[in-house]
Design a protein around this motif. Structure first.
Motif, PDB file in Angstrom:
ATOM      1  N   SER A 100     -12.068 -15.673   5.905  1.00  0.00           N
ATOM      2  CA  SER A 100     -12.005 -16.353   7.199  1.00  0.00           C
ATOM      3  C   SER A 100     -10.735 -17.183   7.333  1.00  0.00           C
ATOM      4  N   THR A 227     -13.680  -9.542   4.206  1.00  0.00           N
ATOM      5  CA  THR A 227     -14.251  -9.959   5.483  1.00  0.00           C
ATOM      6  C   THR A 227     -13.956  -8.949   6.583  1.00  0.00           C
ATOM      7  N   VAL A 243     -21.281 -15.503   8.949  1.00  0.00           N
ATOM      8  CA  VAL A 243     -19.871 -15.741   8.630  1.00  0.00           C
ATOM      9  C   VAL A 243     -19.455 -17.141   9.063  1.00  0.00           C
ATOM     10  N   THR A 247     -14.040 -16.834  11.349  1.00  0.00           N
ATOM     11  CA  THR A 247     -14.015 -15.375  11.269  1.00  0.00           C
ATOM     12  C   THR A 247     -13.926 -14.746  12.655  1.00  0.00           C
TER      13      THR A 247
END
Length: 294
Positions: A100, A227, A243, A247
């Protein structure tokens, strides 16, 4: 011979006059003449020819002037380089980021570091899981890590950067896609796309704890390492994912992000090797703190 002899000689050779050279060097003329004679005596050469009106270089003096300038230039460059490193304006810094932070913080951090520290060589490793960053910091592969807190971080110094809210990433046609918020209990039985477990991801452990605390079982459909892959799997309809809020900067078509309520969120920290007091690292941490609070 000392460096001052070279500086004296260069001044006289460039001014072609002992009086003007003495003024340039902020010294009296007789001591300057004496120092040049000492230099010539040590070399066993005549570097300058003197008349009442001017000073000229001998062929040996002209060659010596070229080398003396190179030596003095190298000495000055070495001093400048050492001062730049000591003040944190030059060097090399390797930085790792969890997924992230790679998409939200890394772009601004890289631009700011390069703008404020143009003489520093930076290297960045994105999409790096927190335990991998901790290991890389320990063995010297990284100098600075942006990661999630780990239960055990021996040999590392940890600095809080920010607390990030959690979102649920889901396919755009998911039954919860129109909601304003989702609770952890709502995800009972949902297929999860999650970062790799077995101690390889801090987010995996945190999400498992959320489900355990709510008294529901997690159903893991897919484990991934990155991710970007996690969000892509969600877009493909292979499950939902919990998340950190940044993100959402990774805008993948077909994915909707809905806030997850009733959770404290997740912390983002900066990690360095304990005892590393590098001025460059101190500068980088100050820049990072400013970006994290903006």
């Amino acid at each position: 011979m000392e460096l001052r002899h070279l500086r004296y000689f260069v001044a006289v050779a460039e001014e072609r006059h002992f009086g003007r050279a003495a003024e340039r060097l902020h010294m009296a003329q007789p001591p300057l003449s004496q120092q040049i004679r000492q230099l010539e005596a040590e070399l066993g050469l005549t570097l300058l020819t003197r008349t009442t009106r001017r000073v000229d270089l001998t062929p040996a003096g002209a060659a010596y002037l070229e080398r003396a300038r190179e030596i003095l230039g190298a000495v000055d460059a070495a001093a400048h380089e050492a001062a730049s490193i000591a003040s944190g304006r030059r060097g090399r810094l390797l930085i790792g980021c969890v997924g992230s932070a790679t998409y939200s913080l890394l772009p601004a951090l890289a631009r700011t570091l390069r703008a404020e520290l143009p003489e520093v060589e930076f290297g960045f490793r994105g999409e790096m899981l927190s335990p991998d960053q901790a290991a890389a910091l320990t063995d010297g592969t990284l100098d600075l890590g942006l990661l999630r807190p780990l239960p055990d971080s021996p040999g590392l110094s940890i600095t809080h950067l920010r607390q990030e809210n959690l979102l649920v990433a889901m396919p755009k046609d998911h039954r919860f896609a129109g909601r304003r918020r989702v609770r952890i209990a709502d995800l009972d039985g949902e297929g999860l796309v999650i970062h790799a477990g077995g101690g390889r991801s801090a987010m995996n452990a945190m999400i498992q704890e959320l489900f355990d605390s709510a008294g529901i079982r997690s159903h893991i459909a897919h484990e991934v390492a990155e991710t970007s892959t996690l969000v892509t799997f969600v877009a493909a309809g292979l499950g939902v994912a919990i998340v950190p809020e940044p993100t959402a900067a990774l805008a993948v078509p077909g994915v909707v992000y809905v806030p997850l309520t009733g959770t404290p969120g997740v912390e983002l920290v900066a990690a360095t090797r304990a005892g590393d007091e590098s001025p460059l690292l101190t500068r980088a941490l100050a820049i990072l703190a400013g970006l994290s609070n903006s």
